[in-house]
Design an enzyme around this catalytic site. Structure first.
Site, PDB file in Angstrom:
ATOM      1  N   PRO A  96     -27.440 -13.646  15.199  1.00  9.91           N
ATOM      2  CA  PRO A  96     -28.869 -13.135  15.697  1.00  9.91           C
ATOM      3  C   PRO A  96     -29.355 -13.384  13.685  1.00  9.91           C
ATOM      4  CG  PRO A  96     -27.783 -11.361  15.296  1.00  9.91           C
ATOM      5  CD  PRO A  96     -26.563 -12.212  16.390  1.00  9.91           C
ATOM      6  N   ASN A  97     -30.759 -14.220  13.568  1.00 15.11           N
ATOM      7  CA  ASN A  97     -30.986 -14.576  12.519  1.00 15.11           C
ATOM      8  C   ASN A  97     -30.827 -15.869  11.756  1.00 15.11           C
ATOM      9  OD1 ASN A  97     -32.920 -12.941  12.659  1.00 15.11           O
ATOM     10  ND2 ASN A  97     -31.251 -11.318  12.947  1.00 15.11           N
ATOM     11  N   ARG A 143     -35.611 -16.305   5.157  1.00 15.48           N
ATOM     12  CA  ARG A 143     -34.553 -15.543   5.522  1.00 15.48           C
ATOM     13  C   ARG A 143     -33.681 -14.927   3.977  1.00 15.48           C
ATOM     14  NH1 ARG A 143     -28.614 -13.335   9.317  1.00 15.48           N
ATOM     15  NH2 ARG A 143     -29.479 -11.534   8.914  1.00 15.48           N
ATOM     16  N   TYR A 166     -28.811 -14.810   0.774  1.00 17.66           N
ATOM     17  CA  TYR A 166     -28.376 -15.723   2.034  1.00 17.66           C
ATOM     18  C   TYR A 166     -27.802 -17.288   1.205  1.00 17.66           C
ATOM     19  CZ  TYR A 166     -27.853 -11.530   5.460  1.00 17.66           C
ATOM     20  OH  TYR A 166     -27.536 -10.563   5.744  1.00 17.66           O
ATOM     21  N   ASN A 188     -19.219 -16.529  12.951  1.00 16.76           N
ATOM     22  CA  ASN A 188     -20.073 -14.796  12.209  1.00 16.76           C
ATOM     23  C   ASN A 188     -20.874 -14.657  12.902  1.00 16.76           C
ATOM     24  OD1 ASN A 188     -22.171 -13.648  10.310  1.00 16.76           O
ATOM     25  ND2 ASN A 188     -22.902 -15.095   8.986  1.00 16.76           N
ATOM     26  N   ALA A 216     -25.270 -10.021  12.802  1.00 19.56           N
ATOM     27  CA  ALA A 216     -25.587  -7.966  12.861  1.00 19.56           C
ATOM     28  C   ALA A 216     -24.673  -7.748  14.456  1.00 19.56           C
ATOM     29  CB  ALA A 216     -27.322  -7.603  12.640  1.00 19.56           C
ATOM     30  N   HIS A 275     -21.502  -5.881  13.364  1.00 15.70           N
ATOM     31  CA  HIS A 275     -22.098  -4.565  12.887  1.00 15.70           C
ATOM     32  C   HIS A 275     -21.641  -3.231  13.737  1.00 15.70           C
ATOM     33  CE1 HIS A 275     -21.584  -6.195   9.073  1.00 15.70           C
ATOM     34  NE2 HIS A 275     -22.295  -6.748   9.215  1.00 15.70           N
ATOM     35  N   ASP A 303     -14.557  -7.360  22.136  1.00 13.24           N
ATOM     36  CA  ASP A 303     -14.164  -7.416  23.574  1.00 13.24           C
ATOM     37  C   ASP A 303     -13.548  -9.067  24.000  1.00 13.24           C
ATOM     38  OD1 ASP A 303     -12.916  -4.768  23.736  1.00 13.24           O
ATOM     39  OD2 ASP A 303     -15.369  -4.356  25.011  1.00 13.24           O
ATOM     40  N   GLU A 345     -13.629 -14.946  10.770  1.00 14.35           N
ATOM     41  CA  GLU A 345     -14.229 -14.043  10.999  1.00 14.35           C
ATOM     42  C   GLU A 345     -15.464 -14.735   9.546  1.00 14.35           C
ATOM     43  OE1 GLU A 345     -14.289  -9.773  10.016  1.00 14.35           O
ATOM     44  OE2 GLU A 345     -16.253  -9.123  10.068  1.00 14.35           O
ATOM     45  N   HIS A 401     -18.918 -14.236   6.584  1.00 14.81           N
ATOM     46  CA  HIS A 401     -20.086 -13.657   6.023  1.00 14.81           C
ATOM     47  C   HIS A 401     -20.507 -14.585   5.195  1.00 14.81           C
ATOM     48  CE1 HIS A 401     -20.034 -10.398   9.113  1.00 14.81           C
ATOM     49  NE2 HIS A 401     -18.866 -10.519   9.095  1.00 14.81           N
ATOM     50  N   ILE A 402     -21.727 -14.830   4.849  1.00 12.95           N
ATOM     51  CA  ILE A 402     -22.016 -15.508   4.010  1.00 12.95           C
ATOM     52  C   ILE A 402     -22.714 -14.925   2.947  1.00 12.95           C
ATOM     53  CG2 ILE A 402     -24.502 -16.757   3.149  1.00 12.95           C
ATOM     54  CD1 ILE A 402     -24.904 -17.242   5.964  1.00 12.95           C
ATOM     55  N   SER A 403     -22.546 -13.521   3.128  1.00 10.51           N
ATOM     56  CA  SER A 403     -23.268 -12.330   1.935  1.00 10.51           C
ATOM     57  C   SER A 403     -21.092 -11.967   1.473  1.00 10.51           C
ATOM     58  CB  SER A 403     -24.101 -11.179   2.199  1.00 10.51           C
ATOM     59  OG  SER A 403     -23.623 -11.072   3.435  1.00 10.51           O
ATOM     60  N   ARG A 405     -22.798  -4.413  -0.149  1.00 12.04           N
ATOM     61  CA  ARG A 405     -23.535  -3.991   0.757  1.00 12.04           C
ATOM     62  C   ARG A 405     -23.696  -2.747   1.266  1.00 12.04           C
ATOM     63  NH1 ARG A 405     -26.172  -8.711   3.678  1.00 12.04           N
ATOM     64  NH2 ARG A 405     -27.806  -7.557   3.477  1.00 12.04           N
ATOM     65  N   ARG A 458     -22.638  -2.371   6.734  1.00 10.78           N
ATOM     66  CA  ARG A 458     -22.116  -3.848   6.599  1.00 10.78           C
ATOM     67  C   ARG A 458     -20.713  -3.590   6.767  1.00 10.78           C
ATOM     68  NH1 ARG A 458     -27.351  -6.593   7.215  1.00 10.78           N
ATOM     69  NH2 ARG A 458     -28.691  -5.741   5.999  1.00 10.78           N
TER      70      ARG A 458
HETATM   71  C1  DQA Z   1     -23.834 -11.691   7.559  1.00 11.29           C
HETATM   72  C2  DQA Z   1     -23.894 -10.135   7.093  1.00 11.29           C
HETATM   73  C3  DQA Z   1     -24.444  -9.077   8.471  1.00 11.29           C
HETATM   74  O1  DQA Z   1     -24.375  -7.997   7.702  1.00 11.29           O
HETATM   75  C4  DQA Z   1     -26.247  -9.822   8.663  1.00 11.29           C
HETATM   76  O2  DQA Z   1     -26.313  -8.738   9.569  1.00 11.29           O
HETATM   77  C5  DQA Z   1     -26.298 -11.014   8.714  1.00 11.29           C
HETATM   78  C6  DQA Z   1     -25.063 -12.226   8.094  1.00 11.29           C
HETATM   79  C7  DQA Z   1     -23.699 -13.089   6.251  1.00 11.29           C
HETATM   80  O3  DQA Z   1     -23.379 -13.534   6.851  1.00 11.29           O
HETATM   81  O4  DQA Z   1     -23.945 -12.433   5.511  1.00 11.29           O
HETATM   82  O5  DQA Z   1     -26.919 -11.412   9.530  1.00 11.29           O
HETATM   83  O6  DQA Z   1     -23.486 -11.633   9.359  1.00 11.29           O
END
Ligand code: DQA
Length: 145
Positions: A9-10, A17, A22, A74, A77, A80, A87, A98, A100-102, A107, A111
């Site tokens: 998501p997002n 955003r 990001y 990725n 959200a 977490h 599963d 896995e 994550h951009i950040s 953080r 997270r």
């Molecule tokens: C994220 C980090 C997550 O905590 C956050 O909810 C995201 C992006 C990242 O790519 O850094 O939506 O997965």
């Protein structure tokens, strides 16, 4: 070697955003980075998928069975919170990285918890969009080992 890249998501709002976290590049740039890295690394194909819906992400993981050799995910959200995604990754037993951009570990404390990581053999964080190319590289090394 066929790779599936799954974004939660997002992430479709990249560029708009929280650019301080990001970056200013949009989702199309993320797709381009993934496809270019896949080609450079010699993957037969790379599919990039995004959904804002947990169930759609789980459906995509299930549908990857017998189709894809590896997954880069990725879960955003849902990283977490989602035992369902954990599963699904465990169920299909497809090697997964896995991403994550950040730098999630630097953080908020919520997270720093990742359910998905329990089903992934590697993790890339805090490398921005370039992290997707790194994750594909780790996937390739793993599949060829
Ligand atoms: C994220 C980090 C997550 O905590 C956050 O909810 C995201 C992006 C990242 O790519 O850094 O939506 O997965």
């Amino acid at each position: 070697m066929k790779a599936l890249i799954i974004n939660g998501p997002n992430l479709n709002l990249l560029g708009i955003r929280e650019p301080d976290i990001y970056g200013s590049e949009n989702y199309a740039a993320l797709e381009r980075i993934c496809l270019a890295a896949g080609e450079k690394l010699g993957f037969e194909s790379v599919e990039v998928f995004q959904s804002n819906h947990e169930g759609a992400l789980i459906d995509k993981i299930q549908q990857a069975m017998g189709v894809f050799d590896g997954i880069v995910i990725n879960p955003a959200a849902y990283t977490h919170t989602s035992v369902g995604i954990l599963d699904a990754l465990k169920a299909v037993q497809i090697p997964a990285v896995e991403i994550h951009i950040s730098d999630v570990d630097a953080r908020e404390s919520f997270r720093q918890v990742s359910y998905a990581s329990m089903a992934c053999f590697a993790r890339v964080t805090g490398e921005g969009l370039a992290g997707y190319a790194h994750a594909l590289e780790l996937l390739k090394e793993h599949l060829e080992a």
